[in-house]
Motif scaffolding. Structure first.
Motif, PDB file in Angstrom:
ATOM      1  N   GLU A  44       0.820  -1.212   0.000  1.00  0.00           N
ATOM      2  CA  GLU A  44       0.000   0.000   0.000  1.00  0.00           C
ATOM      3  C   GLU A  44       0.853   1.260   0.000  1.00  0.00           C
ATOM      4  O   GLU A  44       0.487   2.268  -0.613  1.00  0.00           O
ATOM      5  CB  GLU A  44      -0.936   0.002   1.215  1.00  0.00           C
ATOM      6  N   GLU A  45       1.984   1.202   0.659  1.00  0.00           N
ATOM      7  CA  GLU A  45       2.832   2.378   0.774  1.00  0.00           C
ATOM      8  C   GLU A  45       3.713   2.608  -0.452  1.00  0.00           C
ATOM      9  O   GLU A  45       4.074   3.747  -0.754  1.00  0.00           O
ATOM     10  CB  GLU A  45       3.724   2.261   2.022  1.00  0.00           C
ATOM     11  N   HIS A  46       4.055   1.532  -1.172  1.00  0.00           N
ATOM     12  CA  HIS A  46       5.086   1.667  -2.206  1.00  0.00           C
ATOM     13  C   HIS A  46       4.675   1.261  -3.619  1.00  0.00           C
ATOM     14  O   HIS A  46       5.358   1.645  -4.572  1.00  0.00           O
ATOM     15  CB  HIS A  46       6.319   0.843  -1.811  1.00  0.00           C
ATOM     16  N   VAL A  47       3.615   0.494  -3.771  1.00  0.00           N
ATOM     17  CA  VAL A  47       3.303  -0.053  -5.097  1.00  0.00           C
ATOM     18  C   VAL A  47       2.033   0.599  -5.643  1.00  0.00           C
ATOM     19  O   VAL A  47       0.910   0.248  -5.269  1.00  0.00           O
ATOM     20  CB  VAL A  47       3.159  -1.586  -5.059  1.00  0.00           C
ATOM     21  N   HIS A  48       2.236   1.563  -6.519  1.00  0.00           N
ATOM     22  CA  HIS A  48       1.153   2.329  -7.126  1.00  0.00           C
ATOM     23  C   HIS A  48       0.184   1.412  -7.873  1.00  0.00           C
ATOM     24  O   HIS A  48      -1.043   1.587  -7.804  1.00  0.00           O
ATOM     25  CB  HIS A  48       1.777   3.354  -8.081  1.00  0.00           C
ATOM     26  N   PHE A  49       0.699   0.437  -8.587  1.00  0.00           N
ATOM     27  CA  PHE A  49      -0.127  -0.503  -9.356  1.00  0.00           C
ATOM     28  C   PHE A  49      -1.101  -1.235  -8.426  1.00  0.00           C
ATOM     29  O   PHE A  49      -2.287  -1.368  -8.740  1.00  0.00           O
ATOM     30  CB  PHE A  49       0.781  -1.505 -10.081  1.00  0.00           C
ATOM     31  N   TYR A  50      -0.617  -1.696  -7.292  1.00  0.00           N
ATOM     32  CA  TYR A  50      -1.451  -2.419  -6.328  1.00  0.00           C
ATOM     33  C   TYR A  50      -2.615  -1.552  -5.867  1.00  0.00           C
ATOM     34  O   TYR A  50      -3.750  -2.017  -5.749  1.00  0.00           O
ATOM     35  CB  TYR A  50      -0.592  -2.846  -5.137  1.00  0.00           C
ATOM     36  N   ASN A  51      -2.350  -0.287  -5.628  1.00  0.00           N
ATOM     37  CA  ASN A  51      -3.389   0.618  -5.134  1.00  0.00           C
ATOM     38  C   ASN A  51      -4.449   0.927  -6.176  1.00  0.00           C
ATOM     39  O   ASN A  51      -5.519   1.444  -5.839  1.00  0.00           O
ATOM     40  CB  ASN A  51      -2.754   1.923  -4.647  1.00  0.00           C
ATOM     41  N   SER A  52      -4.163   0.627  -7.438  1.00  0.00           N
ATOM     42  CA  SER A  52      -5.141   0.889  -8.495  1.00  0.00           C
ATOM     43  C   SER A  52      -6.110  -0.278  -8.685  1.00  0.00           C
ATOM     44  O   SER A  52      -7.049  -0.184  -9.470  1.00  0.00           O
ATOM     45  CB  SER A  52      -4.418   1.171  -9.823  1.00  0.00           C
ATOM     46  N   LYS A  64      -0.134 -13.901  -5.967  1.00  0.00           N
ATOM     47  CA  LYS A  64       0.936 -14.051  -6.944  1.00  0.00           C
ATOM     48  C   LYS A  64       2.277 -13.580  -6.381  1.00  0.00           C
ATOM     49  O   LYS A  64       3.323 -14.189  -6.648  1.00  0.00           O
ATOM     50  CB  LYS A  64       0.595 -13.264  -8.219  1.00  0.00           C
ATOM     51  N   VAL A  65       2.268 -12.494  -5.605  1.00  0.00           N
ATOM     52  CA  VAL A  65       3.496 -12.014  -4.962  1.00  0.00           C
ATOM     53  C   VAL A  65       4.022 -13.074  -3.997  1.00  0.00           C
ATOM     54  O   VAL A  65       5.214 -13.408  -3.986  1.00  0.00           O
ATOM     55  CB  VAL A  65       3.231 -10.688  -4.219  1.00  0.00           C
ATOM     56  N   GLN A  66       3.133 -13.619  -3.181  1.00  0.00           N
ATOM     57  CA  GLN A  66       3.515 -14.650  -2.210  1.00  0.00           C
ATOM     58  C   GLN A  66       4.042 -15.895  -2.924  1.00  0.00           C
ATOM     59  O   GLN A  66       5.053 -16.492  -2.512  1.00  0.00           O
ATOM     60  CB  GLN A  66       2.292 -14.993  -1.358  1.00  0.00           C
ATOM     61  N   ASP A  85      12.224  -4.694   0.088  1.00  0.00           N
ATOM     62  CA  ASP A  85      12.946  -4.928  -1.164  1.00  0.00           C
ATOM     63  C   ASP A  85      12.440  -6.198  -1.846  1.00  0.00           C
ATOM     64  O   ASP A  85      12.243  -6.232  -3.065  1.00  0.00           O
ATOM     65  CB  ASP A  85      14.451  -5.045  -0.915  1.00  0.00           C
ATOM     66  N   LYS A  86      12.230  -7.247  -1.055  1.00  0.00           N
ATOM     67  CA  LYS A  86      11.731  -8.502  -1.618  1.00  0.00           C
ATOM     68  C   LYS A  86      10.347  -8.312  -2.237  1.00  0.00           C
ATOM     69  O   LYS A  86      10.050  -8.834  -3.310  1.00  0.00           O
ATOM     70  CB  LYS A  86      11.680  -9.586  -0.539  1.00  0.00           C
ATOM     71  N   LEU A  87       9.514  -7.528  -1.561  1.00  0.00           N
ATOM     72  CA  LEU A  87       8.166  -7.296  -2.078  1.00  0.00           C
ATOM     73  C   LEU A  87       8.183  -6.422  -3.323  1.00  0.00           C
ATOM     74  O   LEU A  87       7.345  -6.587  -4.217  1.00  0.00           O
ATOM     75  CB  LEU A  87       7.299  -6.658  -0.986  1.00  0.00           C
ATOM     76  N   GLU A 149      19.501   0.496  -5.367  1.00  0.00           N
ATOM     77  CA  GLU A 149      19.146   1.891  -5.597  1.00  0.00           C
ATOM     78  C   GLU A 149      18.097   1.999  -6.697  1.00  0.00           C
ATOM     79  O   GLU A 149      17.089   2.691  -6.557  1.00  0.00           O
ATOM     80  CB  GLU A 149      20.386   2.702  -6.001  1.00  0.00           C
ATOM     81  N   ALA A 150      18.351   1.311  -7.815  1.00  0.00           N
ATOM     82  CA  ALA A 150      17.442   1.389  -8.961  1.00  0.00           C
ATOM     83  C   ALA A 150      16.096   0.739  -8.640  1.00  0.00           C
ATOM     84  O   ALA A 150      15.042   1.230  -9.059  1.00  0.00           O
ATOM     85  CB  ALA A 150      18.078   0.724 -10.172  1.00  0.00           C
ATOM     86  N   LEU A 151      16.115  -0.382  -7.910  1.00  0.00           N
ATOM     87  CA  LEU A 151      14.888  -1.061  -7.518  1.00  0.00           C
ATOM     88  C   LEU A 151      13.986  -0.114  -6.733  1.00  0.00           C
ATOM     89  O   LEU A 151      12.798   0.040  -7.048  1.00  0.00           O
ATOM     90  CB  LEU A 151      15.217  -2.293  -6.670  1.00  0.00           C
ATOM     91  N   ARG A 152      14.548   0.533  -5.733  1.00  0.00           N
ATOM     92  CA  ARG A 152      13.758   1.430  -4.886  1.00  0.00           C
ATOM     93  C   ARG A 152      13.320   2.678  -5.641  1.00  0.00           C
ATOM     94  O   ARG A 152      12.188   3.150  -5.474  1.00  0.00           O
ATOM     95  CB  ARG A 152      14.570   1.809  -3.645  1.00  0.00           C
ATOM     96  N   LEU A 153      14.193   3.197  -6.454  1.00  0.00           N
ATOM     97  CA  LEU A 153      13.874   4.395  -7.213  1.00  0.00           C
ATOM     98  C   LEU A 153      12.709   4.157  -8.161  1.00  0.00           C
ATOM     99  O   LEU A 153      11.856   5.036  -8.355  1.00  0.00           O
ATOM    100  CB  LEU A 153      15.102   4.859  -8.009  1.00  0.00           C
ATOM    101  N   GLY A 154      12.644   2.963  -8.737  1.00  0.00           N
ATOM    102  CA  GLY A 154      11.576   2.652  -9.675  1.00  0.00           C
ATOM    103  C   GLY A 154      10.195   2.764  -9.055  1.00  0.00           C
ATOM    104  O   GLY A 154       9.211   3.027  -9.750  1.00  0.00           O
ATOM    105  N   PHE A 155      10.093   2.549  -7.730  1.00  0.00           N
ATOM    106  CA  PHE A 155       8.805   2.622  -7.060  1.00  0.00           C
ATOM    107  C   PHE A 155       8.603   3.919  -6.285  1.00  0.00           C
ATOM    108  O   PHE A 155       7.483   4.242  -5.909  1.00  0.00           O
ATOM    109  CB  PHE A 155       8.632   1.424  -6.113  1.00  0.00           C
TER     110      PHE A 155
END
Length: 303
Positions: A44-52, A64-66, A85-87, A149-155
């Motif tokens: 909810e805090e980091h994944v914009h797609f999930y919130n849509s 699917k994530v699990q 990071d894993k999520l 760095e890139a992983l976190r920046l992407g979200f």
């Protein structure tokens, strides 16, 4: 100090990956328990797609994530990997294939997380470190490397049309038919292939002419174009539909997702080039994690 490349080689030898040329998964694991509430909070805090997503879609996304995390290891190389990071890695894997209920990643078994960008020798210290992510081949088959760095920046930056982890998983999807060529045969119906190739060639020409807002790295080849435009599709779908309606329409059919119609629960946020970097280094974004983007020296996959 032990360099990253040496650490990677030792890790590969230790787990016996060097001898593998195909990824051999053990029996596929499926989630048996409920999705942890603290994991849901991270999404909810980091994944914009999930919130849509609506509530039933969120449950399917969580499953699917699990499932992905049960079947793919995520390991830090000289860096700590947090649950968030894993999520984010798992979300990057699920977002492109969310329109396919039965999709399973059988061509990956490990994601290695590097603390920063790296070079062709897998060193994350020193010069020429402009690689953000990589899908492995040959002795590294079944392995993906991502810069933390890139992983976190992407979200954290949802307005820049870029997400390295999604980019690499799209390469992995493309590769599932045997080669990374920008024509994912397992996703793309035959009638879309020729229109897709024609559109790609036309847009690559526009990139070379400086008439396109698509990341110039997409002009490298058709495979990179597919991953770059997929980032755009999942990060800024409404903008892509506005500026490139034909590309959007085909990507909607390829991925079985109409993202422009989704109504996200929160507004996308951007990071200014002079704002503090998201990695808390104390430096400006343009001089730290954002330096790769602003210098336009991006490398993703080694073929």
């Amino acid at each position: 100090m032990v360099i990253a490349g040496f650490v990677l080689i030792i890790s590969l030898l230790a787990f016996g990956w060097v001898s593998y040329h195909k990824v051999a998964h053990p029996k596929w694991k499926v989630p048996l328990g409920p999705f942890p509430p603290d994991w849901r909070k991270i999404l909810e805090e980091h994944v914009h797609f999930y919130n849509s997503l609506d509530e039933s879609e969120k449950q399917r996304f969580e499953y699917k994530v699990q499932e992905f995390l049960l079947n793919c290891r995520i390991t830090g190389i000289q860096t700590e990997v947090e649950q968030s990071d894993k999520l984010l890695v798992a979300s990057s894997a699920i977002i492109p294939i969310f329109g396919f209920d039965s999709w399973r990643y059988h061509n990956i078994r490990e994601v290695l997380i590097y603390p920063a960008t790296f070079n062709k020798n897998y060193d994350f210290e020193g010069s020429e470190r402009n690689i953000l992510g990589m899908v492995g081949n040959q002795s590294m088959e079944g392995i993906m490397i991502l810069s933390k760095e890139a992983l976190r920046l992407g979200f954290s930056n949802e307005s820049d049309k870029q997400n390295t982890a999604i980019h690499e998983f799209v390469h992995l999807i493309d590769k599932s038919d045997g080669e990374i060529d920008g024509l994912p045969k397992l996703l793309m119906d035959r009638q879309y292939a020729i229109p897709w190739i024609n559109l790609v060639n036309k847009e690559i020409e526009r990139i070379y002419e400086g008439k396109s807002d698509i990341n110039p790295y997409g002009a490298t080849n058709k495979a990179e174009f597919f991953s770059v435009i997929s980032e755009y599709f999942f990060e800024r779908p409404k903008l892509l539909e506005e500026k490139h309606p034909e590309l959007y329409s085909l990507l909607e059919k390829i991925f079985h997702q109409d993202l422009a119609e989704r109504k996200p629960a929160r507004k996308a946020s951007g990071i200014g080039r002079n704002e503090p970097c998201v990695c808390n280094s104390g430096e400006k974004f343009k001089h730290c994690c954002g330096s790769v983007h602003y210098s336009k020296k991006q490398s993703f996959s080694k073929k």
